[in-house]
Scaffold this motif. Structure first.
Motif, mmCIF file in Angstrom:
data_model
loop_
_atom_site.group_PDB
_atom_site.id
_atom_site.type_symbol
_atom_site.label_atom_id
_atom_site.label_comp_id
_atom_site.label_asym_id
_atom_site.label_seq_id
_atom_site.Cartn_x
_atom_site.Cartn_y
_atom_site.Cartn_z
ATOM 1 N N SER A 62 -14.883 77.863 -11.044
ATOM 2 C CA SER A 62 -14.115 79.066 -10.713
ATOM 3 C C SER A 62 -13.117 78.770 -9.590
ATOM 4 O O SER A 62 -13.509 78.334 -8.503
ATOM 5 C CB SER A 62 -15.085 80.181 -10.290
ATOM 6 N N THR A 63 -11.837 79.014 -9.876
ATOM 7 C CA THR A 63 -10.798 78.726 -8.872
ATOM 8 C C THR A 63 -11.041 79.468 -7.553
ATOM 9 O O THR A 63 -11.009 78.848 -6.483
ATOM 10 C CB THR A 63 -9.401 79.063 -9.445
ATOM 11 N N PRO A 64 -11.286 80.804 -7.571
ATOM 12 C CA PRO A 64 -11.526 81.488 -6.285
ATOM 13 C C PRO A 64 -12.699 80.874 -5.525
ATOM 14 O O PRO A 64 -12.654 80.732 -4.299
ATOM 15 C CB PRO A 64 -11.829 82.933 -6.689
ATOM 16 N N ALA A 65 -13.748 80.471 -6.256
ATOM 17 C CA ALA A 65 -14.926 79.900 -5.582
ATOM 18 C C ALA A 65 -14.550 78.603 -4.877
ATOM 19 O O ALA A 65 -15.020 78.333 -3.757
ATOM 20 C CB ALA A 65 -16.042 79.653 -6.602
ATOM 21 N N ILE A 66 -13.689 77.804 -5.498
ATOM 22 C CA ILE A 66 -13.299 76.533 -4.872
ATOM 23 C C ILE A 66 -12.416 76.796 -3.646
ATOM 24 O O ILE A 66 -12.590 76.163 -2.600
ATOM 25 C CB ILE A 66 -12.557 75.624 -5.887
ATOM 26 N N PHE A 67 -11.490 77.748 -3.760
ATOM 27 C CA PHE A 67 -10.671 78.086 -2.580
ATOM 28 C C PHE A 67 -11.566 78.571 -1.440
ATOM 29 O O PHE A 67 -11.347 78.228 -0.277
ATOM 30 C CB PHE A 67 -9.614 79.144 -2.931
ATOM 31 N N ARG A 68 -12.598 79.363 -1.786
ATOM 32 C CA ARG A 68 -13.509 79.875 -0.739
ATOM 33 C C ARG A 68 -14.321 78.744 -0.117
ATOM 34 O O ARG A 68 -14.598 78.744 1.073
ATOM 35 C CB ARG A 68 -14.467 80.927 -1.342
ATOM 36 N N LEU A 86 0.743 87.326 -13.765
ATOM 37 C CA LEU A 86 -0.331 86.945 -14.691
ATOM 38 C C LEU A 86 -1.210 85.854 -14.085
ATOM 39 O O LEU A 86 -2.384 85.729 -14.430
ATOM 40 C CB LEU A 86 0.269 86.447 -16.010
ATOM 41 N N GLY A 87 -0.651 85.054 -13.198
ATOM 42 C CA GLY A 87 -1.419 83.976 -12.572
ATOM 43 C C GLY A 87 -0.478 83.034 -11.854
ATOM 44 O O GLY A 87 0.655 82.821 -12.310
ATOM 45 N N ALA A 88 -0.959 82.456 -10.756
ATOM 46 C CA ALA A 88 -0.093 81.633 -9.906
ATOM 47 C C ALA A 88 0.438 80.393 -10.634
ATOM 48 O O ALA A 88 1.492 79.866 -10.280
ATOM 49 C CB ALA A 88 -0.854 81.219 -8.648
ATOM 50 N N ASP A 115 -2.523 88.381 1.854
ATOM 51 C CA ASP A 115 -3.364 88.926 0.772
ATOM 52 C C ASP A 115 -4.445 87.949 0.324
ATOM 53 O O ASP A 115 -5.160 88.216 -0.649
ATOM 54 C CB ASP A 115 -2.491 89.344 -0.425
ATOM 55 N N GLY A 116 -4.578 86.817 1.012
ATOM 56 C CA GLY A 116 -5.653 85.880 0.684
ATOM 57 C C GLY A 116 -5.213 84.742 -0.226
ATOM 58 O O GLY A 116 -5.888 83.714 -0.296
ATOM 59 N N TYR A 117 -4.109 84.900 -0.938
ATOM 60 C CA TYR A 117 -3.614 83.804 -1.779
ATOM 61 C C TYR A 117 -3.194 82.636 -0.907
ATOM 62 O O TYR A 117 -2.706 82.826 0.210
ATOM 63 C CB TYR A 117 -2.414 84.262 -2.621
ATOM 64 N N LEU A 120 -0.951 79.264 0.024
ATOM 65 C CA LEU A 120 0.357 78.634 -0.199
ATOM 66 C C LEU A 120 0.103 77.165 -0.524
ATOM 67 O O LEU A 120 -0.732 76.518 0.128
ATOM 68 C CB LEU A 120 1.215 78.772 1.063
ATOM 69 N N LEU A 121 0.790 76.680 -1.518
ATOM 70 C CA LEU A 121 0.524 75.338 -2.020
ATOM 71 C C LEU A 121 1.798 74.510 -2.048
ATOM 72 O O LEU A 121 2.901 75.058 -2.071
ATOM 73 C CB LEU A 121 -0.006 75.409 -3.460
ATOM 74 N N ASP A 122 1.632 73.209 -2.072
ATOM 75 C CA ASP A 122 2.736 72.320 -2.389
ATOM 76 C C ASP A 122 2.180 71.299 -3.369
ATOM 77 O O ASP A 122 1.129 70.696 -3.105
ATOM 78 C CB ASP A 122 3.254 71.617 -1.133
HETATM 79 O O1 C5P Z 1 -3.436 83.480 -9.825
HETATM 80 P P1 C5P Z 1 -4.742 83.112 -10.445
HETATM 81 O O2 C5P Z 1 -5.345 84.240 -11.220
HETATM 82 O O3 C5P Z 1 -4.700 81.849 -11.220
HETATM 83 O O4 C5P Z 1 -5.710 82.824 -9.231
HETATM 84 C C1 C5P Z 1 -7.095 82.965 -9.294
HETATM 85 C C2 C5P Z 1 -7.648 83.033 -7.875
HETATM 86 O O5 C5P Z 1 -7.492 81.755 -7.248
HETATM 87 C C3 C5P Z 1 -6.958 84.008 -6.966
HETATM 88 O O6 C5P Z 1 -7.504 85.282 -7.071
HETATM 89 C C4 C5P Z 1 -7.208 83.396 -5.603
HETATM 90 O O7 C5P Z 1 -8.532 83.687 -5.171
HETATM 91 C C5 C5P Z 1 -7.150 81.921 -5.876
HETATM 92 N N1 C5P Z 1 -5.801 81.360 -5.649
HETATM 93 C C6 C5P Z 1 -5.338 81.232 -4.345
HETATM 94 N N2 C5P Z 1 -4.083 80.724 -4.129
HETATM 95 C C7 C5P Z 1 -3.326 80.321 -5.153
HETATM 96 C C8 C5P Z 1 -3.787 80.426 -6.488
HETATM 97 C C9 C5P Z 1 -5.038 80.954 -6.690
HETATM 98 O O8 C5P Z 1 -6.022 81.591 -3.391
HETATM 99 N N3 C5P Z 1 -2.117 79.809 -4.907
#
Ligand code: C5P
Length: 299
Positions: A188-194, A145-147, A25-27, A29-31
């Protein structure tokens, strides 16, 4: 619950953050090992004399300007709505709540301010409505609500994985001083991941404990925040912040937290961090120094 309930929503700091993979789904995975700083937003909640399980939110504080309390995108409002949905039809008989959020942490800044607020709202609203959610259910709601919301529920040093919903104890760590610096730019978090380039990093083997700050710094020096480079491209001032922190007297280690732009530095003691403030401060920068937050200790 009778009088006003106050909950501190502490800043979450990622001591390191490895991007280990990507879900369908694009999210990502983190450690990561997350710790909490004494710096906090404060949420106050009072039971209103009306039923219907609505949460009415007012926002003030240093970073409250421009944030709208009745905005359904506000994570505090969304946390209450998620709990109301969990209760179902019976929620109509629950009291409504009047809440005030004192926003003292910079917004969209990599220290989980919004996530900490959401977690504080879950804790307070559950108490107000006498809800006993099974832990797995609570983690589910928090993740929705958020990761970063699950790790903010307990506000203790935690090793987080998955997208943030798998929580394990962090290595036992020494008390130390911390400084947080934000250059005043929202990121913006999504922008940084992108914007992130490069592949995935493995989850490291960590010791069960760090007896001294030197032990902890030795481990952290071999790890990364995999989002730091992308964030520095988007917001070059982060490099300036990191240089200022690393040049500060007594700084033992500095790195960006989360997706930025806030950076943190570790010091031997909170007093050493306080003393270094003047060397780091620049006009327009938010600078905080103090202790790691230890549950049940200083707020
Ligand atoms: O979950 P949250 O709303 O904090 O995440 C904001 C955005 O950050 C997500 O839509 C996604 O684009 C990115 N994200 C991600 N992987 C994560 C957390 C956030 O790709 N583990």
């Amino acid at each position: 619950m009778t009088a006003t309930q106050r909950e501190s929503a502490h800043a979450k700091i990622n001591l390191y953050l490895h991007v280990t993979g990507r879900r369908a789904d694009g999210y990502h995975l983190l450690d990561s090992v997350a710790v909490f700083a004494g710096a906090a937003d404060v949420l106050e909640v009072e039971i209103a004399a009306r039923q219907g399980a609505a949460l009415d939110l007012r926002i003030d504080g240093m970073f409250g300007a421009g944030l709208v309390g009745d905005d359904t995108t506000n994570l505090v409002v969304r946390a209450a709505s998620a709990l109301r949905a969990w209760v179902g039809a019976d929620a109509a008989a629950l009291p409504s709540l009047d809440a005030v959020l004192h926003k003292e942490l910079p917004v969209a800044s990599g220290i989980g301010g919004g996530s900490a607020d959401a977690a504080a709202a879950l804790r307070t609203v559950m108490r107000a409505w006498n809800l006993n959610l099974p832990r797995a259910e609570l983690i589910n709601i928090a993740t929705g609500l958020g990761a970063d919301v699950p790790v903010c529920l307990d506000q203790v040093p935690t090793r987080m994985s998955g997208i943030g919903e798998i929580l394990r104890p962090a290595p036992v760590m020494p008390q130390c001083g911390m400084m947080l610096v934000n250059c005043g730019m929202s990121v913006s978090t999504p922008a940084i991941f992108r914007a992130r380039k490069g592949g995935f990093s493995p989850a490291p083997d960590l010791p069960a404990r760090w007896d001294t700050l030197s032990d902890m710094v030795a481990t952290l020096s071999g790890l990364n925040n995999d989002l730091e480079e992308a964030a520095c491209e988007v917001c070059p001032t982060i490099r300036e912040v990191l240089s200022a922190l690393r040049a500060a007297p007594g700084c033992r280690f500095a790195r960006m937290s989360g997706s930025g732009a806030t950076c943190f530095a570790l010091f031997d003691t909170p007093e050493a961090a306080d003393l270094a403030q003047d060397a780091v401060a620049r006009p327009g920068w938010w600078v905080w120094s103090g202790d790691l937050y230890r549950k049940g200790c200083a707020a």
